[in-house]
Design a protein around this motif. Structure first.
Motif, short mmCIF file in Angstrom:
data_model
loop_
_atom_site.label_atom_id
_atom_site.label_comp_id
_atom_site.label_asym_id
_atom_site.label_seq_id
_atom_site.Cartn_x
_atom_site.Cartn_y
_atom_site.Cartn_z
N PHE A 189 0.81 -1.40 -0.08
CA PHE A 189 -0.04 -0.05 -0.10
C PHE A 189 0.93 1.34 0.11
N GLY A 190 2.24 1.16 -0.09
CA GLY A 190 3.15 2.19 -0.17
C GLY A 190 3.50 2.64 1.20
N GLY A 191 4.59 3.36 1.02
CA GLY A 191 5.23 3.86 2.35
C GLY A 191 5.87 2.83 3.17
N ALA A 216 -11.55 2.69 4.52
CA ALA A 216 -11.30 1.49 3.75
C ALA A 216 -11.42 1.82 2.39
N ALA A 217 -11.93 2.85 1.82
CA ALA A 217 -12.06 3.50 0.46
C ALA A 217 -10.59 4.08 0.21
N ILE A 218 -10.15 4.76 1.14
CA ILE A 218 -8.74 5.32 0.73
C ILE A 218 -7.80 4.26 0.43
N ILE A 219 -7.94 3.10 1.35
CA ILE A 219 -6.65 2.33 1.26
C ILE A 219 -7.01 1.33 0.06
N ALA A 220 -8.03 1.05 0.00
CA ALA A 220 -8.41 0.15 -1.59
C ALA A 220 -8.00 1.06 -2.79
N GLY A 221 -8.08 2.06 -2.80
CA GLY A 221 -7.47 3.04 -3.83
C GLY A 221 -6.11 3.36 -4.20
N LEU A 222 -5.23 2.72 -2.90
CA LEU A 222 -3.85 2.82 -3.20
C LEU A 222 -3.19 1.74 -4.00
N VAL A 223 -3.89 0.31 -4.03
CA VAL A 223 -3.33 -0.52 -4.79
C VAL A 223 -2.91 -0.36 -6.27
N LYS A 224 -3.77 0.79 -7.10
CA LYS A 224 -3.38 1.06 -8.33
C LYS A 224 -2.25 1.52 -8.38
N ALA A 225 -1.78 2.58 -7.40
CA ALA A 225 -0.55 3.24 -7.52
C ALA A 225 -0.49 3.89 -6.25
N PRO A 226 0.45 3.31 -5.47
CA PRO A 226 0.79 3.58 -3.91
C PRO A 226 1.30 4.76 -3.80
N SER A 227 2.51 5.34 -4.78
CA SER A 227 2.93 6.25 -4.64
C SER A 227 2.08 7.64 -4.96
N ARG A 228 1.40 7.57 -6.04
CA ARG A 228 0.57 8.63 -6.67
C ARG A 228 -0.72 8.89 -5.86
N TYR A 229 -1.33 7.89 -5.18
CA TYR A 229 -2.47 8.41 -4.33
C TYR A 229 -2.19 8.08 -2.49
N SER A 230 -0.95 8.24 -2.30
CA SER A 230 -0.46 7.95 -0.99
C SER A 230 -1.00 9.39 -0.22
N PRO A 231 -1.77 9.17 0.87
CA PRO A 231 -2.42 10.32 1.51
C PRO A 231 -1.13 11.17 2.22
N THR A 232 -0.01 10.68 2.47
CA THR A 232 0.98 11.59 3.05
C THR A 232 1.70 12.40 2.00
N ALA A 233 1.40 11.64 0.57
CA ALA A 233 2.21 12.52 -0.32
C ALA A 233 1.33 13.36 -1.05
#
Length: 747
Positions: A189-191, A216-233
């Motif tokens: 999931f990135g990070g 859960a929706a935020i975490i599920a959305g990370l799989v496609k592009a963990p770095s692009r959709y990372s909440p901290t980034a």
């Protein structure tokens, strides 16, 4: 006849029809057989793969990559690098909203296919034809699991084929619930977070079994592009992607329109990011060293470092509070043995991870004068040596002082304290620009150094860590200092894999030279350009400012801590008002007040203890060779040294058995030196080094060509004084005459 022709035509038509039919039949049979063989081969491959798959418990225990925990000097964890695995959650412990969100966004037909989804593949191909690009993946959750556990991400046909076989095998061996449980506990999931529990703790500061629908929706959305959709980034991108996931969940019936409307993604609180701070500049510098000091291992390791958390925090604050707007700052702080106490490579690691403390090459300005004055002090100048601050030109180069004024006759100490450029140029010209470059290399400067006259004012670029190291060597009384950041490395079980051994120290300059240099540096802070660096206890240091205020430096030491500060723009453009004695000196003071607060006050040892060969020089060293002079008694009568003969020739001195290259009595080593070329007092060479004509001029009082320069006149006056003190004079024929009794009295 006509009937026969009709029968023949029918027969030919029948033959033609049977020919096409036979070929179609053959193609059908061939295709069927090939397909059957392919199915059989696939079945055999799947069956073989299924039987070779690890057990479910083995798959649960497997981890990818190496975890590295970095610890500060007090043992506390400062950062964890590499994969992070949270608590394993069973299928029933995973929130239903998390399971549904993942299926909605990654594999809507998860419960309907057998590992490979032909419908999904066709849908992906259709999108490819319509848009010209693969905008929709055809991989199922099972295929992604197979790829994450057993394969890599290479986009090749061979990898896709193996991925499909593995997916089919996984579906045959495990249930849908087990596959989804494996996937949600292992997907990245990135990070550095693997699995939903690690991701939940990383992004929301709580375990995954407490996830809300929005989270859960935020975490599920990370799989496609963990770095692009990372909440901290990028929190905005993460929220936008989560909105897409909620829409898909509603479309597929996992939540109602009302439930989707109730989720306010903007109110979800994200965990503050602590990992991406200035500590990462230090870890980025120190961790690559593991490749050279630790044997290859995939076992989790712990790296124990020299970093002081409190000092690092103070260093970060000092840079951020003092750096001019639009500029960057860097800081390196060393303990007396070279241990790095703090390192700041920029104002914001998230914004720019370029480490300006270790990688940036910048002009040091007047901070470079450290090496000019070290070379001059080693050549025989002292802090009290008079020298004239005046306009000069060297090989067409005419340096100017800051402000454009000149002080006239001053001493070396004042010239350094007020950073007189013309004096530095004279000293560099006097000792030789190559000598200055050699001194800089001796003290640890690793970047290229020019030998043009302007080099004395810092034209050659240096690294912050290298220049700080040089100042630390002066603080160590002329002894080399090697910066280091790792003290030991252990495995997770506590096995010692590496432990640092103290590096071998080298004497770079005699301690009396380092003491004189410390005298100059202390004066620069107490009364010179570095007054802003005062902290209420003894400080020695030097400012540095480059042309057009592109770079500002302050480097200094106090109570065993040496710190270097640089400020400037990455594009090397002018920073209005930036000078070494302003923002860099203030940042130095802010940091050092914290760094030395718990250390005892240390007075600098600036007492110069000259070596015996300077205190009691032999006649050979000071006055040249026999034949260059003669001796006279108090009445002025000529005396033949060593018993001159009646023919006027000088007798040879008594033969004591010593030959050039042999050790002097009382000294060790094949070249007559002890302790790496220094005498028995450990302070200086056991005998004077080879001298040039200029040194002999100043030592013996030999007249120099008249140039009209005040500097030469001053040297001649000094030589005349030394002649009178040592009983040396020159007769009318230009021959030097030595008054033996006067010389002996002076000694």
């Amino acid at each position: 006849m006509a009937k026969q022709q009709r029968r023949r035509s029918k027969r030919e038509d029948g033959d033609s029809g049977s020919f096409v039919g036979r070929w179609l039949k053959r193609l059908f049979i061939t295709g069927f057989v090939v397909g059957l063989l392919a199915v059989v081969a696939l079945a055999i491959a799947v069956w073989t793969t299924m039987n070779s798959l690890p057990s479910y418990s083995s798959l649960k225990a497997s981890e990818h990559g190496q975890t590295i925990v970095v610890r500060a000097r007090d043992g506390r964890e400062i950062v964890s690098i590499g994969p992070s695995y949270g608590r394993w959650l069973t299928y029933d412990q995973i929130p239903e909203s998390m399971r549904n969100a993942m299926i909605a966004v990654e594999d809507r037909r998860f419960y309907d296919h057998y590992g490979v989804d032909p419908v999904g593949v066709l849908r992906s191909v259709k999108v490819r034809v319509e848009t010209g690009a693969f905008r929709q993946g055809g991989s199922t959750i099972t295929q992604q699991l197979a790829r994450n556990i057993f394969l890599n991400n290479n986009k090749t046909f061979d990898r896709k084929a193996r991925e499909a076989i593995l997916a089919l095998a996984l579906e045959r061996k495990f249930t849908k619930q087990q596959i989804l449980e494996l996937y949600l506990n292992k997907v990245y999931f990135g990070g550095g977070a693997y699995g939903i529990d690690s991701a939940s703790r990383l992004f929301f500061s709580h375990p995954a079994d407490e996830l809300s629908v929005g989270e859960a929706a935020i975490i599920a959305g990370l799989v496609k592009a963990p770095s692009r959709y990372s909440p901290t980034a990028d929190a905005e991108a993460a929220v936008g992607r989560a909105g897409t996931v909620l829409a898909l969940m509603q479309q597929q019936g996992f939540i109602t329109a009302g439930e989707a409307a109730e989720v306010d993604l903007d109110t979800i609180e994200l965990k503050p990011e602590y990992g991406q701070n200035s500590v990462r500049y230090f870890t980025d510098w120190v961790l690559p060293q593991l490749d050279f000091i630790v044997p290859d291992t995939f076992e989790p390791i712990e790296v124990w470092t020299t970093l002081d958390v409190g000092m690092q925090r103070a260093a970060t604050t000092a840079i951020q509070n003092n750096v001019p707007k639009g500029a960057q700052g860097a800081l390196v702080s060393l303990d007396r043995d070279g241990a790095i106490l703090a390192m700041v490579g920029g104002t914001d690691y998230v914004e720019s991870n370029f480490n300006r403390a270790t990688d940036a090459l910048r002009q040091p300005g007047s901070a470079w004068k450290l090496f000019v004055y070290l070379a001059a002090l080693e050549a025989g100048f002292t802090p009290d040596t008079p020298i004239e601050d005046k306009p000069i030109t060297i090989d067409g180069w005419s340096p100017r002082n800051s402000g454009g004024n000149y002080a006239g006759m001053i001493d070396v100490r004042a010239a350094f304290a007020y950073s007189k450029n013309t004096v530095a140029a004279q000293l560099g010209d006097e000792v030789g620009f190559g000598t200055v470059a050699s001194m800089a290399q001796r003290f640890g400067i690793t970047s290229p150094i020019s030998t043009y006259p302007s080099m004395v004012l810092g034209a050659s670029e240096v690294r912050v860590i290298d220049l700080t190291r040089a100042f630390a060597a002066v603080a160590a009384k002329g002894t080399s200092v090697e910066p280091y950041g790792i003290t030991r490395v252990t495995s997770s079980s506590g096995e010692l894999l590496y432990e640092r051994r103290a590096s071998r120290e080298q004497l770079l300059v005699a301690p009396y030279v380092a003491a004189q240099m410390t005298d100059l540096l202390q004066t620069a802070v107490s009364t010179g350009t570095g007054r802003a660096a005062q902290i209420g206890r003894p400080v020695a240091g030097k400012t540095g400012t480059t042309s057009s205020n592109k770079d500002g430096w302050f480097l200094g030491f106090s109570s065993g801590v040496t710190t270097g500060v640089w400020m400037g723009r990455d594009d090397a453009k002018r920073v209005p008002g930036l000078q070494g004695g302003t923002a860099p000196a203030r940042a130095f003071a802010d940091y050092m007040k914290v760094a030395v607060a718990k250390r005892p006050v240390e007075e600098f040892d600036t007492e110069v203890k000259l070596p015996s060969w300077q205190l009691e020089p032999d006649d050979e060293a000071w006055f040249g060779q026999p034949g260059d002079y003669y001796f006279v008694d108090e009445q002025g009568n000529r005396i033949e040294p060593y018993g001159g003969g009646p023919d006027g020739n000088y007798a040879a001195p008594p033969d004591d058995g010593w030959r050039p290259g042999d050790p002097r009595p009382g000294y060790e080593g094949e070249r007559g030196y002890r302790d790496g070329g220094y005498g028995p007092d450990g302070m200086s060479p056991s005998a004077p080094p080879a001298v040039d004509e200029d040194f002999l001029d100043r030592a013996t009082g030999r007249e120099e060509p008249q140039s009209g320069s005040s500097q030469q006149q001053g040297r001649q006056q000094g030589a005349s004084n030394r002649q009178q003190q040592s009983g040396v004079r020159t007769d009318d024929s230009g021959v030097r005459v030595i008054d033996v009794q006067a010389a002996l009295r002076d000694r």
